[in-house]
Each structure stands twice: as C-alpha cells, then as structure tokens.
Design an enzyme around this catalytic site. Structure first.
Site, PDB file in Angstrom:
ATOM      1  N   LYS A 280       0.845  -1.196   0.000  1.00 37.87           N
ATOM      2  CA  LYS A 280       0.000   0.000   0.000  1.00 37.87           C
ATOM      3  C   LYS A 280       0.881   1.247   0.000  1.00 37.87           C
ATOM      4  O   LYS A 280       2.014   1.199   0.459  1.00 37.87           O
ATOM      5  CB  LYS A 280      -0.868   0.022   1.274  1.00 37.87           C
ATOM      6  CG  LYS A 280      -2.034  -0.943   1.276  1.00 37.87           C
ATOM      7  CD  LYS A 280      -2.840  -0.789   2.555  1.00 37.87           C
ATOM      8  CE  LYS A 280      -3.994  -1.788   2.611  1.00 37.87           C
ATOM      9  NZ  LYS A 280      -5.018  -1.589   1.572  1.00 37.87           N
ATOM     10  N   ARG A 354     -10.428 -11.472   1.686  1.00 36.46           N
ATOM     11  CA  ARG A 354     -11.247 -12.552   1.107  1.00 36.46           C
ATOM     12  C   ARG A 354     -10.515 -13.886   1.150  1.00 36.46           C
ATOM     13  O   ARG A 354     -11.120 -14.946   1.235  1.00 36.46           O
ATOM     14  CB  ARG A 354     -11.690 -12.165  -0.307  1.00 36.46           C
ATOM     15  CG  ARG A 354     -10.573 -11.941  -1.269  1.00 36.46           C
ATOM     16  CD  ARG A 354     -10.983 -11.106  -2.474  1.00 36.46           C
ATOM     17  NE  ARG A 354     -10.975  -9.668  -2.194  1.00 36.46           N
ATOM     18  CZ  ARG A 354     -11.301  -8.737  -3.073  1.00 36.46           C
ATOM     19  NH1 ARG A 354     -11.671  -9.064  -4.297  1.00 36.46           N
ATOM     20  NH2 ARG A 354     -11.276  -7.463  -2.743  1.00 36.46           N
TER      21      ARG A 354
HETATM   22  N1  BES Z   1      -8.191  -3.756   4.310  1.00 31.82           N
HETATM   23  C1  BES Z   1      -8.326  -3.327   2.959  1.00 31.82           C
HETATM   24  C2  BES Z   1      -9.627  -2.557   2.704  1.00 31.82           C
HETATM   25  C3  BES Z   1      -9.724  -1.213   3.348  1.00 31.82           C
HETATM   26  C4  BES Z   1      -9.351  -0.081   2.680  1.00 31.82           C
HETATM   27  C5  BES Z   1     -10.288  -1.088   4.595  1.00 31.82           C
HETATM   28  C6  BES Z   1      -9.486   1.159   3.270  1.00 31.82           C
HETATM   29  C7  BES Z   1     -10.419   0.139   5.183  1.00 31.82           C
HETATM   30  C8  BES Z   1     -10.041   1.261   4.524  1.00 31.82           C
HETATM   31  C9  BES Z   1      -8.328  -4.532   2.044  1.00 31.82           C
HETATM   32  O1  BES Z   1      -7.550  -5.592   2.463  1.00 31.82           O
HETATM   33  C10 BES Z   1      -7.783  -4.063   0.747  1.00 31.82           C
HETATM   34  O2  BES Z   1      -6.638  -3.699   0.706  1.00 31.82           O
HETATM   35  N2  BES Z   1      -8.616  -4.073  -0.286  1.00 31.82           N
HETATM   36  C11 BES Z   1      -8.221  -3.620  -1.555  1.00 31.82           C
HETATM   37  C12 BES Z   1      -8.797  -4.553  -2.591  1.00 31.82           C
HETATM   38  C13 BES Z   1      -8.263  -4.330  -3.982  1.00 31.82           C
HETATM   39  C14 BES Z   1      -6.799  -4.711  -4.028  1.00 31.82           C
HETATM   40  C15 BES Z   1      -9.068  -5.141  -4.927  1.00 31.82           C
HETATM   41  C16 BES Z   1      -8.772  -2.211  -1.753  1.00 31.82           C
HETATM   42  O3  BES Z   1      -9.888  -1.929  -1.337  1.00 31.82           O
HETATM   43  O4  BES Z   1      -8.041  -1.378  -2.317  1.00 31.82           O
HETATM   44 MN    MN Z   2      -5.563  -5.387   1.864  1.00 29.03          MN
END
Ligand code: BES
Ligand code: MN
Ligand code: ZN
Length: 497
Positions: A280, A354
């Site tokens: 990230k 997931r």
């Molecule tokens: N934990 C994150 C989702 C998230 C994002 C929660 C912001 C709270 C605030 C999750 O694991 C994630 O990183 N999801 C990705 C999915 C994508 C790679 C398809 C996302 O939402 O960017």
């Molecule tokens: Mn994630």
C-alpha cells in the site's frame, strides 16, 4: 461507566448534575413543572429570560440551585411537547454528552429518557442515552504515560418514580451496560496498534472471555491445524508474517431448543494490512491496524451476548493474521488451493481479506448454521460508495437481508444492501485458476462479495463490509465499535421468545 436506577424524588437526588428536559408547547413538561415549584420558579424565570437557545439540545447550567440536592441542574431544550423524532433525540443526547464531558462532574442523573420520541420506546431511549454518553467519554489512552484525559464522569443514573416500570427499566439498563461493554471491547481492540494487537492477542482475548463467562467456550486452531484442514488460502496470507496465524472459535451455547441451528459470525482479523508484496502507499498506512475491525466487533458482540444471555446459539470464527511483505510472502500470480478445494489466482496480495475469510466460511459449514454473517473491513470501494454512515450489506438471502436491515435501523447502526447479481461474477474469472482474487476497478465491493459467495453456495449468508463504518478518519480518528450494536440487536431478535 456505571449505570443505575434511582427512585428518589428529583429534588432529593444527590448528583454532580441533574439533567431535565424543557419542552416547547402548551407545557414545559411535567418534570420541569414539578421541579419549578421545588426551586421556587428558577426554571420558569430562565425560560422567561429566553436563556435556553432555540436549537434542540441547547442547554443552561444552574449551579447550586436552591431547593435541590444536586450540585448542578442542566435544563435542556428537548423540542416540542408533542414529541420529537429519533434524529432530534440523538442530537439532544450528543449535545448534552459533550457538555457533561467538559464538566468536572463525577455523576449524572438524567431524566431525558422521559422525553417523548415518536415510534421509540423506553428501552430504545435508555440504550441510546447510555451509548451516546459512553461514546463521548471513551478515550483510548492505555498506552499514554502522561497527559491522559481525565475521565471524571463515571456514573449515569436514570430516574423513575413509577413502580410499574421499574423492572423493565432495570432490564434495559442491564442490556445497555452489556452493549456498552461489547462496543468498548471492540473499540479497544481496533485502536490497539499492530505490535500489541497481534493474532495471538486476539486469541488471548477470546480465551479470556471464555474464562470469564461460563456460557462461552473457546478453541484456538494453530497453523499446523490449518495445514491439516487444507486452508491453503488463509495460510498464503500468513506465510509473509513472523506472527503465527490463529483461527479463533468462540461458542455461545444457550438455546434450550433441541436442534436449533446456530448463528455463525465470521470476523476478518488482519491485525495489520500493509498490502503485502502489492504494498500500500505510505500515507495513513497506520490506520490499517484496524483491519481486524471485523474480528473486534465479533468479539465485542460475543461479550454483549454473554452478558445479555439471549436464548440462541452463536458461534464466532475469526481468522487472524498479519499481511506483510517478506521473502516468503505470496506474490502476484501465485495460485493457492482453498479448503473448499477451489483454486485461487492471487493477482493482488492486498486483496487478502477474502483469502482468509473464504477458508473460515468453509470451516463454518461443519456447524450446520442457520445463517452465516461475515464482518470485514474488506474494500476501500465501500468507503467510496457508502462513506462512514452505512455498512455495506451483500447477501444471497432476502429474509436475512431484511432482518439485518431492520436490526440496523432499530439499533441505529445501519446497513445498505448492494446487488450480488451473477453478472458481476465474470469479473473474477481467471484463465489459470478457478477464480482470481480481484475483479478490476469497477464495483470493488460487489466483486469482493462475489468471491466470498463462492464459498457459501448452500448457506444462508450475509457479508457486512465495514471498511467505512468501523473507523473514524481525520482529527477524531479511532474505532467506532460498529457493528456491535447491529449484530447484538440481530441476535436478540432471533432468540426464541
Ligand atoms: N483492508 C483493505 C480494505 C480497506 C481499505 C479497509 C481502506 C479500510 C479502509 C483490504 O484488504 C484491501 O486492501 N482491499 C483492496 C482490494 C483491492 C486490491 C481489490 C482495496 O480496497 O483497495
Ligand atoms: Mn488489503
Ligand atoms: Zn485488508
């Protein structure tokens, strides 16, 4: 916070602050009228001087009011004597809570539960009152060594002289306390940093709960156990972390009804989500410590349930791990085999939630559930779609969706349903495996749920995406404790009466 019931005459109550509603209309309200006599017209004088502002919730504080044993009297503009709606009522409670939080008061006796709120009963008002005051007083400062916020106010009392409703008020107070305890636990867990709140910490919390409440039983599964069960998807996430992953199983056994199927709650427990190899960006990455908000709210709900003792069986399952980049971490392109036997192409290691939930969902089947509800900070897309107000709801069952929607309205912990049409499934097709773990930029919340749906094909299942609701960003950053209130409300609504 201590919450109690006082059955003393208002002017006899010894408290740091006595809170009284003042109404507009034909009468200023029976409480204000009664007290006006005891104080020899202090209240009517204040009203006459128009010192209480027009805005609902506006208030005036009277110190050392003659005729009263309370240290302070707070007069609160509580709207029309015909009754107010629930949003107005919450506004009153929030304004009063903020005022009280500023005072050097240790106790408060409130009669705001006697304000008439359209379509809402005493039980609802008491719970809202307790929750809103407790939320105002909450501070996560267990890791501060100085400048701790002084939490002076620690006692809330409701007042009733009506003997016929005393029993039901006591029950509401007990339930409100149970709710607050669960919400606070969820907040504490989600606020704790990743180096404190590890998968092991979540497991220890569950073990402790079971030690404290006889109705709870806990079992912790280790990585070795998960390997034996073939949880290749879950383990592909934890293999990049030095912290051992845990699968927490916490059972609440209560129902006396033979053959009643349990409600299974599954909470995402990623104690820190760096994204893994699909790292990230750095900005606000610290907030990814709350990626176990699903786990936190499920544990909080189990605490509430253990205290409230509804006649229904509940099983909590929490896959807990970190998501970190490491020489052994999984890589984009890796293909893993889930416990269900289905294979997954990991196109983005940041879509890890997931990957751990799917194995927990398969594991849930052995309990022959009535329903399965998973709770997860799953997608940033859900924050974009619904913001901080509504939790995303996706489900393969209309009745379950309706029940959750109603529970959310009742508890003011609301959800909004998004479609889960088969059309969206195409987005997660993979040329190399049974499915991919991401489905492109569009409809990210829905494709994440599509992925999960493939692991609960024969189950009544709902998915709650709490990415936007479990956490407040910005200046007031911190955990919200959602959706403990929603889940507790739903569970109680399913209890055999
Ligand atoms: N934990 C994150 C989702 C998230 C994002 C929660 C912001 C709270 C605030 C999750 O694991 C994630 O990183 N999801 C990705 C999915 C994508 C790679 C398809 C996302 O939402 O960017
Ligand atoms: Mn994630
Ligand atoms: Zn995550």
């Amino acid at each position: 916070m201590e919450i109690s019931l006082q059955t003393t005459d208002l002017h006899e109550i010894k408290t740091s602050c006595l809170v009284i509603p003042v109404l507009k209309g034909k009468s200023i309200g029976p409480i204000a009228e009664g007290l006006d006599k005891k104080t020899r017209g202090v209240i009517s004088k204040i009203i006459e001087l128009e010192d209480i502002k027009k805005k609902i919730g506006a208030n005036v504080l009277v110190n050392n009011c003659s005729g009263l044993k309370a240290d302070r009297l707070m007069l609160v503009n509580s709207g029309s004597d015909k009754g107010i709606d629930e949003a107005e009522y919450r506004q009153i409670l929030a304004t009063v809570a903020k005022e009280l939080g500023k005072l050097p008061a240790t106790s408060v006796s409130s009669t705001l539960d006697q304000v008439k709120v359209l379509r809402r009963d005493n039980d609802w008002k008491i719970k809202q009152h307790a929750r809103i005051l407790d939320a105002e007083l909450y501070a996560f400062d267990e890791l501060k060594t100085k400048n701790k916020r002084k939490k002076r106010l620690s006692r809330l009392a409701f007042v009733s002289l009506d003997k016929t409703i005393v029993t039901s008020i006591r029950k509401s107070i007990a339930d409100a306390k149970a709710l607050i305890a669960g919400i606070s636990l969820a907040k504490d867990l989600a606020n704790r940093p990743g180096n404190v709140c590890t998968p092991t910490h979540l497991a220890e919390t569950a073990v402790q709960l079971a030690a404290e409440y006889p109705a709870l039983q806990c079992k912790i599964l280790e990585e070795m156990d998960m390997e034996k069960m073939g949880m290749g998807s879950f383990l592909s996430v934890s293999q990049g972390s030095r912290q051992p992953a845990k699968l927490i199983e916490l059972k609440y056994r209560q129902s006396q009804v033979e053959g009643q199927k349990p409600i299974v709650l599954v909470g995402k427990g990623v104690t820190f989500d760096s994204g893994g190899i699909s790292l990230k960006p750095g900005a606000a990455m610290d907030e990814m410590k709350y990626d176990m908000g699903g786990a936190a709210s499920v544990l909080g709900t189990m605490l509430t349930v253990a205290k409230m003792q509804p006649a229904v069986d509940v099983i909590a399952l929490i896959p807990a791990t970190e998501n970190l980049p490491d020489g052994n971490a999984s890589k984009p392109g890796d293909i893993v085999k889930s416990m269900s036997g289905q294979t997954i192409e990991i196109l983005n290691t940041d879509a890890e939630g997931r990957l751990i939930l799917c194995d927990a969902l398969t594991y849930a089947e052995q309990f022959d559930p009535n329903v399965i509800i998973d709770v997860a900070t799953l997608t940033g897309a859900c924050v974009v779609a619904l913001g901080a107000h509504a939790t995303g709801l996706l489900s393969n069952d209309d009745q379950l969706s309706l029940d959750l929607t109603e529970a959310g309205e009742a508890a003011h912990d609301r959800v909004w349903r998004l479609p889960l049409w088969a059309d969206y499934q195409k987005q997660i097709e993979s040329p190399f495996a049974d499915m991919a773990n991401v489905g492109g930029r569009s409809a990210g919340t829905i494709t994440a749920a599509c992925f999960l749906s493939r692991f609960v094909e024969n189950q009544r299942w709902a998915h709650l995406d709490i990415a936007g609701t479990a956490w407040n960003s910005g200046a007031n950053k911190g955990a919200t404790g959602r959706p403990v209130a929603l889940l507790s409300q739903y569970i109680c609504s399913q209890a055999t009466k």
